[in-house]
Design a protein around this motif. Structure first.
Motif, mmCIF file in Angstrom:
data_model
loop_
_atom_site.group_PDB
_atom_site.id
_atom_site.type_symbol
_atom_site.label_atom_id
_atom_site.label_comp_id
_atom_site.label_asym_id
_atom_site.label_seq_id
_atom_site.Cartn_x
_atom_site.Cartn_y
_atom_site.Cartn_z
ATOM 1 N N LEU A 191 1.836 8.343 -7.226
ATOM 2 C CA LEU A 191 0.975 8.932 -6.201
ATOM 3 C C LEU A 191 0.865 10.442 -6.347
ATOM 4 C CD1 LEU A 191 2.424 7.012 -3.111
ATOM 5 C CD2 LEU A 191 0.392 6.437 -4.458
ATOM 6 N N HIS A 192 1.887 11.044 -6.945
ATOM 7 C CA HIS A 192 1.895 12.510 -7.044
ATOM 8 C C HIS A 192 1.426 12.939 -8.441
ATOM 9 C CE1 HIS A 192 3.341 16.650 -6.999
ATOM 10 N NE2 HIS A 192 3.463 16.515 -5.689
ATOM 11 N N PRO A 193 0.579 13.957 -8.511
ATOM 12 C CA PRO A 193 0.112 14.407 -9.832
ATOM 13 C C PRO A 193 1.243 14.768 -10.795
ATOM 14 C CG PRO A 193 -1.276 15.337 -8.142
ATOM 15 C CD PRO A 193 -0.170 14.624 -7.422
ATOM 16 N N TYR A 194 2.369 15.295 -10.272
ATOM 17 C CA TYR A 194 3.475 15.612 -11.183
ATOM 18 C C TYR A 194 4.052 14.342 -11.794
ATOM 19 C CZ TYR A 194 7.831 17.395 -13.061
ATOM 20 O OH TYR A 194 8.868 17.710 -13.908
ATOM 21 N N ARG A 206 4.528 23.552 -4.558
ATOM 22 C CA ARG A 206 5.208 24.243 -5.662
ATOM 23 C C ARG A 206 4.624 23.880 -7.027
ATOM 24 N NH1 ARG A 206 11.489 24.814 -3.584
ATOM 25 N NH2 ARG A 206 10.883 25.961 -1.725
ATOM 26 N N PHE A 207 3.864 22.806 -7.070
ATOM 27 C CA PHE A 207 3.272 22.363 -8.343
ATOM 28 C C PHE A 207 1.863 22.948 -8.541
ATOM 29 C CE2 PHE A 207 1.432 18.724 -10.973
ATOM 30 C CZ PHE A 207 2.068 19.110 -12.146
ATOM 31 N N ALA A 208 1.344 23.648 -7.515
ATOM 32 C CA ALA A 208 -0.072 24.038 -7.509
ATOM 33 C C ALA A 208 -0.507 24.762 -8.786
ATOM 34 C CB ALA A 208 -0.370 24.896 -6.286
ATOM 35 N N ARG A 242 0.325 24.501 -11.781
ATOM 36 C CA ARG A 242 0.197 23.668 -12.985
ATOM 37 C C ARG A 242 -0.602 22.388 -12.731
ATOM 38 N NH1 ARG A 242 6.222 22.665 -14.677
ATOM 39 N NH2 ARG A 242 5.438 22.344 -16.800
ATOM 40 N N CYS A 243 -1.055 22.224 -11.504
ATOM 41 C CA CYS A 243 -1.699 20.957 -11.145
ATOM 42 C C CYS A 243 -3.198 21.004 -11.433
ATOM 43 C CB CYS A 243 -1.470 20.672 -9.662
ATOM 44 S SG CYS A 243 -2.254 19.132 -9.137
ATOM 45 N N PRO A 244 -3.703 20.060 -12.214
ATOM 46 C CA PRO A 244 -5.129 20.064 -12.526
ATOM 47 C C PRO A 244 -5.998 19.711 -11.320
ATOM 48 C CG PRO A 244 -4.035 18.169 -13.547
ATOM 49 C CD PRO A 244 -2.962 18.982 -12.893
ATOM 50 N N PHE A 245 -5.388 19.228 -10.263
ATOM 51 C CA PHE A 245 -6.159 18.777 -9.097
ATOM 52 C C PHE A 245 -6.009 19.709 -7.894
ATOM 53 C CE2 PHE A 245 -4.380 14.902 -11.280
ATOM 54 C CZ PHE A 245 -5.490 14.707 -12.088
ATOM 55 N N ALA A 246 -5.437 20.898 -8.117
ATOM 56 C CA ALA A 246 -5.148 21.794 -6.987
ATOM 57 C C ALA A 246 -6.420 22.259 -6.284
ATOM 58 C CB ALA A 246 -4.364 22.995 -7.493
ATOM 59 N N LEU A 247 -6.362 22.298 -4.979
ATOM 60 C CA LEU A 247 -7.443 22.842 -4.149
ATOM 61 C C LEU A 247 -6.915 24.130 -3.511
ATOM 62 C CD1 LEU A 247 -8.346 19.510 -2.275
ATOM 63 C CD2 LEU A 247 -9.456 20.455 -4.338
ATOM 64 N N VAL A 274 -6.330 24.762 -0.448
ATOM 65 C CA VAL A 274 -5.325 24.461 0.574
ATOM 66 C C VAL A 274 -3.930 24.288 -0.035
ATOM 67 C CG1 VAL A 274 -5.755 21.951 0.460
ATOM 68 C CG2 VAL A 274 -4.796 22.930 2.547
ATOM 69 N N CYS A 275 -3.890 23.856 -1.297
ATOM 70 C CA CYS A 275 -2.601 23.555 -1.931
ATOM 71 C C CYS A 275 -1.708 24.792 -2.042
ATOM 72 C CB CYS A 275 -2.817 22.952 -3.313
ATOM 73 S SG CYS A 275 -3.769 21.423 -3.270
ATOM 74 N N SER A 276 -2.307 25.956 -2.273
ATOM 75 C CA SER A 276 -1.508 27.175 -2.411
ATOM 76 C C SER A 276 -1.070 27.724 -1.061
ATOM 77 C CB SER A 276 -2.307 28.266 -3.128
ATOM 78 O OG SER A 276 -2.858 27.739 -4.281
ATOM 79 N N GLU A 282 2.145 23.825 2.528
ATOM 80 C CA GLU A 282 3.087 22.968 1.803
ATOM 81 C C GLU A 282 2.889 21.510 2.222
ATOM 82 O OE1 GLU A 282 7.197 24.010 2.261
ATOM 83 O OE2 GLU A 282 7.793 22.447 0.854
ATOM 84 N N PRO A 283 2.646 20.618 1.272
ATOM 85 C CA PRO A 283 2.494 19.203 1.643
ATOM 86 C C PRO A 283 3.860 18.588 1.965
ATOM 87 C CG PRO A 283 2.336 19.453 -0.743
ATOM 88 C CD PRO A 283 2.533 20.834 -0.187
ATOM 89 N N THR A 284 3.891 17.650 2.885
ATOM 90 C CA THR A 284 5.153 16.984 3.221
ATOM 91 C C THR A 284 5.114 15.548 2.710
ATOM 92 O OG1 THR A 284 4.209 16.437 5.352
ATOM 93 C CG2 THR A 284 5.641 18.361 5.279
ATOM 94 N N ALA A 320 4.488 13.857 -1.727
ATOM 95 C CA ALA A 320 4.071 15.069 -1.019
ATOM 96 C C ALA A 320 2.885 15.687 -1.749
ATOM 97 C CB ALA A 320 5.239 16.052 -0.960
ATOM 98 N N CYS A 321 1.687 15.348 -1.322
ATOM 99 C CA CYS A 321 0.480 15.871 -1.971
ATOM 100 C C CYS A 321 -0.653 15.824 -0.959
ATOM 101 C CB CYS A 321 0.140 15.017 -3.195
ATOM 102 S SG CYS A 321 -1.438 15.450 -3.965
ATOM 103 N N HIS A 322 -1.513 16.855 -0.982
ATOM 104 C CA HIS A 322 -2.639 16.884 -0.045
ATOM 105 C C HIS A 322 -3.745 15.901 -0.408
ATOM 106 C CE1 HIS A 322 -1.046 20.151 2.222
ATOM 107 N NE2 HIS A 322 -1.025 20.971 1.187
ATOM 108 N N ARG A 323 -3.690 15.332 -1.604
ATOM 109 C CA ARG A 323 -4.809 14.492 -2.053
ATOM 110 C C ARG A 323 -4.422 13.017 -2.214
ATOM 111 N NH1 ARG A 323 -8.494 17.647 -6.374
ATOM 112 N NH2 ARG A 323 -9.930 16.080 -5.553
HETATM 113 S S1 SF4 Z 1 -0.761 19.260 -3.147
HETATM 114 FE FE1 SF4 Z 1 -2.423 20.013 -4.422
HETATM 115 S S2 SF4 Z 1 -1.412 21.208 -6.023
HETATM 116 FE FE2 SF4 Z 1 0.145 19.930 -5.071
HETATM 117 S S3 SF4 Z 1 0.220 18.116 -6.317
HETATM 118 FE FE3 SF4 Z 1 -1.221 17.677 -4.665
HETATM 119 S S4 SF4 Z 1 -3.229 18.245 -5.478
HETATM 120 FE FE4 SF4 Z 1 -1.697 19.150 -6.818
#
Ligand code: SF4
Ligand SMILES: Nc1ncnc2c1ncn2[C@@H]1O[C@H](COP(=O)(O)OP(=O)(O)OP(=O)(O)O)[C@@H](O)[C@H]1O
Ligand SMILES: [Mg+2]
Length: 336
Positions: free
Chosen positions: A244-247, A283-285, A287-292, A294-296, A299-301, A312-315
């Motif tokens: 579920l998480h991009p990492y 914290r992954f923003a 390096r994350c190819p899907f960052a928006l 809001v991600c920076s 903090e997603p929970t 923990a991801c906004h997407r």
């Molecule tokens: S919250 Fe944003 S930056 Fe972090 S993993 Fe999800 S999409 Fe990527």
């Protein structure tokens, strides 16, 4: 009640440049008889987490917050004397490169005698007997007890380290990178040994590795760490099938999939952020190819987005699309 219930554990290091928040609020449980794999790239806080659990930490480490409940008893608030009687008997840790830290001028059996006599209260004869039994248990020749540590191969060292961890019949064994330094064939033998012992002795296991395929083979559950936090947790098969998480998606790309014969490995560019001043948002923003945007900022929970699986991801609601894109090499290029 879970055998081990880690709640919001933080383990920080005092440094000249301020506190390094190496482990910054991790929570997970280990049920009786189950195994949990803790994965993540180098420096993400795996060893710091387990060293914090057993409270065997360097002098500059401290636990500002959190609970580590072992059968309901909080190890964080226990005095050192009480903790000493729990280590080895209730839970034991096989530290990273355990056998390399043994005193080279003592025989391997001396390490066993020390634990069995001092912690287990055995006589010398009882301890020798038990040491031999433990060596047999892990498939080592008992005559090797009279070797020096440097006379052991890498695989033998790991078997001996496992035997030592089992000395006083703990219910939970924590193994920090038990197979990392081994070649693939010996790695497989040691993993098989760990699996067999777990079934035979009904012990619970936390296994640390940076190799997701080792967890796939050995652990019921998985917790994926990134920059001092757990970003995804769940049953191993479910998480690897449906990350579920991009990492986690990126980590999966970085290791060969033996079953599908995947040849193209895709790495995640860049490095984790400094935890002296961690980023405000995800914290992954970076390096994350899907960052928006809001991600920076936010903090997603951890949220449950599939049965028994949290991330923990906004997407999380776009996970199908992100999984498809994550399989393409181009997605991970030129992100930073
Ligand atoms: S919250 Fe944003 S930056 Fe972090 S993993 Fe999800 S999409 Fe990527
Ligand atoms: N004694 C220490 N003082 C200050 N910082 C430390 C200390 N030990 C570890 N760290 C830092 O804490 C972070 C987490 O380290 P840790 O050893 O827990 O990572 P790890 O996930 O186990 O990595 P590896 O896979 O390389 O073993 C790293 O940034 C590391 O540099
Ligand atoms: Mg480590």
């Amino acid at each position: 009640m879970a055998l081990l219930d880690v709640r919001n554990l933080k383990v920080h290091y005092r440094t000249l440049r301020g506190a390094n928040r190496a482990v910054d609020g991790v929570s997970f449980t280990v049920e009786k008889g189950r195994s949990l794999g803790l994965v993540g790239e180098s420096g993400c806080g795996k060893s710091t987490t387990v060293n914090g659990i057993v409270r065997v930490m360097p002098k500059n480490a401290f636990i500002p917050e959190g609970e580590v409940l072992l059968n309901g008893t909080d190890l964080v608030s226990l005095p050192e004397s009480a903790l000493r009687s729990i280590r080895w008997r209730e839970l034991s840790l096989i530290p990273q490169a355990a056998m390399d830290s043994l005193n080279p001028v003592y025989l391997v059996q001396d390490a066993f005698l020390e634990v069995l006599r001092l912690k287990g209260g055995m006589s010398k004869a009882e301890a020798l007997d038990r040491a031999q039994h433990l060596f047999q248990l892990v498939g080592l020749d008992i005559r090797r007890l009279k070797n020096y540590p440097h006379e052991f191969s890498g695989g033998m060292k790991q078997r001996a380290a496992i035997a030592l961890a089992l000395a006083l019949n703990p219910k939970l064994v924590i193994a920090d990178e038990p197979v990392t330094a081994l070649d693939v064939i010996v790695q497989r033998q040691v993993l098989n040994e760990i699996r067999r012992l777990r079934e035979q002795l009904h012990i619970s296991l936390i296994m640390i590795t940076h190799d997701i395929s080792v967890v796939a083979e050995t652990c019921d559950d998985i917790a994926v760490m990134y920059a001092g936090k757990i970003v995804e947790r769940g049953r191993t098969a479910a998480v690897l099938q449906n990350p579920l998480h991009p990492y986690t998606m990126g980590l999966k790309n970085a290791f060969p999939d033996i079953r599908r014969g995947r040849r193209t490995l895709i790495s995640i560019e860049g490095a984790p952020p400094s935890l002296l001043e961690p980023p405000a948002g995800c914290r992954f923003a970076e390096r994350c190819p899907f960052a928006l945007d809001v991600c920076s900022d936010v903090e997603p929970t951890l949220e449950e987005a599939a049965a028994g699986q949290v991330a923990a991801c906004h997407r999380l609601d776009e996970v199908d699309e992100l999984q498809t894109r994550a399989q393409e090499v181009e997605t991970w290029q030129n992100v930073i």
